[in-house]
Design an enzyme around this catalytic site. Structure first.
Site, short mmCIF file in Angstrom:
data_model
loop_
_atom_site.label_atom_id
_atom_site.label_comp_id
_atom_site.label_asym_id
_atom_site.label_seq_id
_atom_site.Cartn_x
_atom_site.Cartn_y
_atom_site.Cartn_z
N GLU A 296 14.97 3.69 9.00
CA GLU A 296 14.43 2.96 10.13
C GLU A 296 15.21 1.68 10.30
O GLU A 296 15.72 1.12 9.32
CB GLU A 296 12.95 2.58 9.87
CG GLU A 296 11.98 3.63 10.31
CD GLU A 296 10.54 3.28 9.97
OE1 GLU A 296 10.26 2.15 9.50
OE2 GLU A 296 9.68 4.15 10.16
N LYS B 194 5.84 11.44 6.15
CA LYS B 194 6.05 10.41 7.18
C LYS B 194 7.02 10.86 8.25
O LYS B 194 6.97 10.38 9.38
CB LYS B 194 6.51 9.13 6.53
CG LYS B 194 5.43 8.52 5.65
CD LYS B 194 6.00 7.37 4.89
CE LYS B 194 4.93 6.33 4.65
NZ LYS B 194 5.55 5.04 4.37
N ARG C 165 -7.56 8.30 6.08
CA ARG C 165 -8.66 7.98 5.17
C ARG C 165 -9.25 6.63 5.55
O ARG C 165 -8.72 5.93 6.40
CB ARG C 165 -8.12 7.90 3.74
CG ARG C 165 -6.96 6.91 3.66
CD ARG C 165 -6.53 6.57 2.28
NE ARG C 165 -5.24 5.90 2.27
CZ ARG C 165 -5.05 4.60 2.44
NH1 ARG C 165 -6.09 3.80 2.67
NH2 ARG C 165 -3.85 4.08 2.42
N HIS D 232 2.37 -6.75 10.92
CA HIS D 232 1.79 -5.43 10.68
C HIS D 232 0.43 -5.41 11.38
O HIS D 232 -0.48 -6.15 11.00
CB HIS D 232 1.62 -5.20 9.16
CG HIS D 232 0.88 -3.93 8.82
ND1 HIS D 232 1.45 -2.91 8.08
CD2 HIS D 232 -0.37 -3.52 9.11
CE1 HIS D 232 0.56 -1.93 7.94
NE2 HIS D 232 -0.55 -2.28 8.56
N VAL E 43 -8.81 0.08 2.57
CA VAL E 43 -9.37 -1.05 1.81
C VAL E 43 -9.93 -2.09 2.79
O VAL E 43 -11.01 -2.64 2.59
CB VAL E 43 -8.27 -1.70 0.94
CG1 VAL E 43 -8.81 -2.94 0.24
CG2 VAL E 43 -7.71 -0.71 -0.06
N ARG F 76 -8.37 -10.08 -0.46
CA ARG F 76 -8.42 -9.12 -1.57
C ARG F 76 -8.31 -9.89 -2.87
O ARG F 76 -7.31 -10.59 -3.11
CB ARG F 76 -7.25 -8.15 -1.51
CG ARG F 76 -7.29 -7.20 -0.35
CD ARG F 76 -6.28 -6.10 -0.58
NE ARG F 76 -6.10 -5.32 0.64
CZ ARG F 76 -5.48 -4.16 0.70
NH1 ARG F 76 -4.96 -3.63 -0.41
NH2 ARG F 76 -5.35 -3.51 1.84
N GLU G 166 3.27 4.55 10.32
CA GLU G 166 2.62 5.65 9.61
C GLU G 166 1.15 5.72 9.96
O GLU G 166 0.59 4.78 10.52
CB GLU G 166 2.79 5.52 8.09
CG GLU G 166 2.01 4.39 7.47
CD GLU G 166 1.84 4.57 5.95
OE1 GLU G 166 1.94 5.69 5.43
OE2 GLU G 166 1.57 3.57 5.27
P1 ADP Z 1 3.80 2.49 2.58
O1 ADP Z 1 3.22 3.79 3.00
O2 ADP Z 1 4.62 2.60 1.33
O3 ADP Z 1 2.79 1.40 2.53
P2 ADP Z 1 4.70 1.67 5.23
O4 ADP Z 1 5.58 2.50 6.08
O5 ADP Z 1 3.25 1.63 5.58
O6 ADP Z 1 4.89 2.10 3.70
O7 ADP Z 1 5.25 0.19 5.19
C1 ADP Z 1 4.65 -0.80 4.38
C2 ADP Z 1 5.14 -2.16 4.80
O8 ADP Z 1 6.56 -2.25 4.70
C3 ADP Z 1 4.83 -2.51 6.25
O9 ADP Z 1 3.55 -3.02 6.42
C4 ADP Z 1 5.90 -3.56 6.51
O10 ADP Z 1 5.53 -4.79 5.93
C5 ADP Z 1 7.10 -3.03 5.74
N1 ADP Z 1 7.94 -2.17 6.63
C6 ADP Z 1 7.84 -0.83 6.81
N2 ADP Z 1 8.75 -0.38 7.71
C7 ADP Z 1 9.47 -1.46 8.10
C8 ADP Z 1 10.57 -1.69 9.03
N3 ADP Z 1 11.11 -0.68 9.70
N4 ADP Z 1 11.03 -2.95 9.18
C9 ADP Z 1 10.49 -3.99 8.48
N5 ADP Z 1 9.46 -3.85 7.62
C10 ADP Z 1 8.95 -2.62 7.42
#
Ligand code: ADP
Length: 450
Positions: A200, A116, A291, A208, A294, A337, A287
């Site tokens: 972060e 990441k 792929r 999201h 879901v 889901r 991120e």
């Molecule tokens: P993973 O790869 O473990 O799924 P992500 O980076 O995609 O991790 O983050 C998953 C979820 O976590 C996001 O959809 C959001 O809900 C929360 N999240 C991630 N980064 C942040 C952030 N900087 N601030 C608030 N929530 C976050």
């Protein structure tokens, strides 16, 4: 085009890929563990090979067994689905080294986005907006303190190799930083064998929102619009919508233009999803998933595209054959889901399904590998089905979801169907007024009122 494809997965996604292959005249090879000998994906495939005992490590993650299965059956390509080996760059390399086609991006791009920190670096260079944070991995607690002071609390410590919401810890203020740092690293080490973490800014009320892209490796990149996946529990998605209730077509076009330009420059190939947090009308990249996801069906419903078919075409070397202007967005789609879990406590509920009835009618799609008499094994992910509905607009989609959930019967195990009922009936959800924290609070309220 390929004549035979091996599907290195199980459950609903193996079925989903099989269906696209069948429609394209491609024969399919299923692989399965001993626990899945009677699974629907095995029953429907043209051929099947047992690749090991129940434990995923010895079967669905058993690279040698999967490659042997492909060789023995004469498959020319492997579709990894999601989860398991789908984002394993080494696996993609080995598939290619065996003279087979990996249905996905290049190993280099999988590796880049799997880290990441490297992914954020790449996106920064390509002009994609990011969540403010540490420039790279945090070398020490000292550095974590400095970065937190500069970006201001609350902050989030995240695993560089993260996925599935693991290795992620919030520090509301300085007193919580050391603990968050320690726990995130320990979790990351345990889950991914890599304790590198980064920081972060923790956004307090983001949505999201993610963008689906498809690229052919010949310089053509299109996007199929956004999905709003803010309804999450423990950072895991439960309900997804296309499009987002809060995004205007102009905002979608602008984000799409930034993203497709970036991926064109990167030379990306096949399907991908860029995930963003959206707050105060600002997008911030978190991120990229290299792929199929879901929640891809909601995009298929509004765009009228078969994303697996596109993946297969691109992997076979074909060009997209259409441009961004040809992509149309029609109506609204919602996915629920359905997992084999208690709808209040989320306790796992594997076991035998005694009755199964899938809903039908206009705008209703069920992607599930369930059947009456099937025993949901305890060894794998709890997802047992996805109900996807499409309507002319969001209100119609919600009404349809409620009607379809009413019709759906899964008896013998607990499922999250009752929870989806309550979500779809909730006025705040119906108003589209939610962010990534909404569902946790909603579930807590349900527990209290029990
Ligand atoms: P993973 O790869 O473990 O799924 P992500 O980076 O995609 O991790 O983050 C998953 C979820 O976590 C996001 O959809 C959001 O809900 C929360 N999240 C991630 N980064 C942040 C952030 N900087 N601030 C608030 N929530 C976050």
């Amino acid at each position: 085009m390929f004549t035979k494809v091996l599907i290195a997965n199980r459950g609903e996604i193996a079925l989903r890929i099989h269906r696209a292959c069948q429609e394209m005249g491609i024969r399919t090879v299923a692989v399965h563990s001993t626990a899945d000998a009677t699974a629907m994906h095995v029953r429907l495939a043209d051929e099947s090979v047992c690749i090991g005992p129940p434990s995923a490590r010895d079967s669905y993650l058993n690279v040698a067994a999967i490659l042997s299965a492909a060789t023995i059956t004469g498959a020319e390509a492997i579709h990894p689905g999601y989860g398991f080996l789908s984002e394993n760059a080494r696996f993609a390399e080995m598939v290619e080294a065996h003279g087979l086609t990996f249905i996905g991006p290049s190993p280099d791009h999988i590796r880049m986005m799997g880290d990441k920190i490297a992914a954020k670096d790449a996106m920064r260079r390509l002009g994609v907006p990011l969540v403010p944070g540490s420039p790279g991995a945090l070398a020490s607690l000292e550095e974590a303190r400095e970065v937190a002071d500069s970006i201001k609390y609350p902050v989030l410590i995240k695993a560089a190799a993260g996925g599935g919401g693991r290795g992620m810890k919030v520090a509301q203020d300085e007193s919580e930083l050391e603990e968050a740092w320690r726990v995130a690293r320990t979790e990351a080490k345990a889950a991914f064998g890599d304790d590198s973490v980064y920081m972060e800014k923790y956004l307090d009320r983001p949505r999201h929102i993610e963008l689906q892209v498809m690229a052919d490796g010949h310089g053509n990149v299109v996007h199929f619009g956004e999905r709003d996946c803010s309804l999450q529990r423990r950072h895991q998605k439960l309900v997804e919508e296309a499009g987002s209730p809060v995004l205007s077509p102009a905002q979608r076009d602008a984000l799409g233009a930034t993203v497709t330009a970036a991926l064109k420059q990167l030379g990306y190939r096949n399907a991908g999803t860029l995930e963003f947090l959206y707050q105060d009308e600002q997008f911030a990249f978190i991120e990229m998933n290299t792929r199929l996801q879901v929640e891809h069906p909601v995009t298929e419903m509004v765009c009228g595209v078969d994303l697996v078919r596109e993946q297969l075409r691109v992997a076979a070397g074909e060009r997209l054959g259409y441009t961004q202007d040809d992509v149309r967005f029609n109506g609204h789609a919602i996915e629920c889901r359905i997992t084999a879990e208690d709808p209040l406590t989320f306790a796992p509920s594997p076991g035998r399904v005694t009755t199964y009835h899938a809903p039908g009618g206009l705008g209703v799609r069920v992607d599930s590998a369930l059947y009456a008499g099937y025993a949901v094994p305890p060894h794998y992910d709890s997802l047992v089905g996805k109900l996807i509905v499409h309507g002319a607009n969001r209100a119609e989609a919600i009404a349809r979801a409620r009607r379809a959930l009413d019709e759906m019967v899964v008896a013998g195990i607990n499922t999250t169907i009752p929870l989806h009922h309550r979500i779809m009936a909730d006025p705040e959800f119906q108003a589209g007024d939610y962010n990534i924290h909404w569902l946790e609070r909603f579930v807590a309220r349900q527990e209290e009122n029990r």
